[in-house]
Design an enzyme around this catalytic site. Sequence first.
Site, PDB file in Angstrom:
ATOM      1  N   GLU A   1      27.549  55.211  26.070  1.00 38.86           N
ATOM      2  CA  GLU A   1      28.106  53.959  26.880  1.00 38.86           C
ATOM      3  C   GLU A   1      27.279  54.041  28.525  1.00 38.86           C
ATOM      4  O   GLU A   1      27.829  52.695  28.846  1.00 38.86           O
ATOM      5  CB  GLU A   1      29.765  55.015  27.258  1.00 38.86           C
ATOM      6  CG  GLU A   1      30.370  54.568  25.251  1.00 38.86           C
ATOM      7  CD  GLU A   1      31.443  55.561  25.229  1.00 38.86           C
ATOM      8  OE1 GLU A   1      32.166  56.595  26.550  1.00 38.86           O
ATOM      9  OE2 GLU A   1      31.648  55.676  24.346  1.00 38.86           O
TER      10      GLU A   1
ATOM     11  N   TYR B   1      37.611  62.342  28.336  1.00 36.93           N
ATOM     12  CA  TYR B   1      37.302  62.956  26.820  1.00 36.93           C
ATOM     13  C   TYR B   1      37.457  64.706  27.041  1.00 36.93           C
ATOM     14  O   TYR B   1      38.235  64.939  25.824  1.00 36.93           O
ATOM     15  CB  TYR B   1      35.717  62.808  26.568  1.00 36.93           C
ATOM     16  CG  TYR B   1      35.106  61.930  25.893  1.00 36.93           C
ATOM     17  CD1 TYR B   1      35.092  61.367  24.502  1.00 36.93           C
ATOM     18  CD2 TYR B   1      35.262  60.632  27.538  1.00 36.93           C
ATOM     19  CE1 TYR B   1      34.495  60.163  24.311  1.00 36.93           C
ATOM     20  CE2 TYR B   1      33.961  59.523  26.388  1.00 36.93           C
ATOM     21  CZ  TYR B   1      33.849  58.934  25.258  1.00 36.93           C
ATOM     22  OH  TYR B   1      33.066  58.326  24.543  1.00 36.93           O
TER      23      TYR B   1
END
Length: 433
Positions: free
Chosen positions: A140, A98
């Site tokens: 997730e 990310y």
Amino acid sequence: MLSPKSAETVRATLPAVSGSLSEITTLFYEKLFAAHPELLRHLFNRGNQANGSQRLALAGAVAAFAGHLTEHPDSRPDTMLTRIAHKHASLGVRADQYPIVREHLFAAIAEVLGEAVTDDVVRAWDEVYWLMAHALIAIEKRLSAEAGVAEDGVWRPYRVAARVQETDEVATFLLRPADGAPVPPARPGQYVSVQVQLPDGARQIRQYSLSGQPDGGLQISVKRVAAAGRPGAPSDAPAGEVSGYLHAHVHGGETLHVSPPFGDVVLDDGDGPLLLASAGIGCTPLVGMLAHLAAAGSRRRIIAAHADRSPATHPFRTDLRRLTDKLTDATTELWYEEGVRYEDGIWYEDGVRRKEAVRHGEERAEAETGGAADPVTVRTGRMDLTQIVVPAGTTAYLCGPVPFMKAARAQLLASGVPASNIHYEVFGPDLGL
């Protein structure tokens, strides 16, 4: 969730950012893959990059999330986030990726918008990005834990135990764990990711719906995607790399790397009426749902509706009839654009003569040797769900090309089905309906 000052800045700049998102995301991916070419080779779908659909999906997700934060500051769009998180978890996306995405996305924003990107704008959109990223990372992580994903990654070797050619374009693969251990649990409607190493060394990944769940294995069905073969794809769109590889090189005995099942569009556990509407290869998750219902001896009112070019291109055509026969209150509604004709009061399907029976004013096919009419209606043309009676309280599941699902959804809404009762699965980046 979003601080008041940042909310004000995002609200003021959202029109400019939204208007430039296509340009921003195009530049973002160029920068990302220049710095990390391994991501394009081993994580991102090169086909979706080539046809631009992944860029559109990213742009839509960022704009939708930012818009939700400004319009509904005390909540977040969990439905959208959960759908993205299921895809990410099945691909093995990691939390440490990310910051890499953030670096190149913000570099693209600054380059496209120029002097409009002040320090306050950067801080506000940075807050948006990390609110979305941290939410996805948390979901997730939970999904991966629930699926039993090992610390060394999402992939597990499966042996191809069998292959069945459903049509000229569609093949079914039966997969069994190479280590002989039990298969992970799956819910009807879910999918798995499949990773294959292509001749150029790239390890490309695709997601395939579970078209059945045989004992001790997983079952996927794959359509070979020809060049420019995706609905709505440009004329120069590339052929499907992974589907082409599976069709050409995987015949039984090979080993594939497969993720646990993921996916948020799953069959509900209620007892109300169901409508399963599909087109083309979109039938795969819905056939999986129908097989589950038949195995469970469901007594629900079930309508299985499918549209295809012709009977010859319809995957699981005989399975659909077999499963419908096993259920106590199920009917099948078929639409074919070609390959069937009505002549002198007789239906001909694939050249086979069928008698006529009439029920509720509809022409229903009856095999000459069968006696009573079977619970299958065949029509010509494109699917039109306003031609059938949809019971009150129906929950609908749609899967197929996006234009098909848009039309089916509009027809169901016009028939009185609430929007909250209409669920859909998209093969590829979700561009919304």
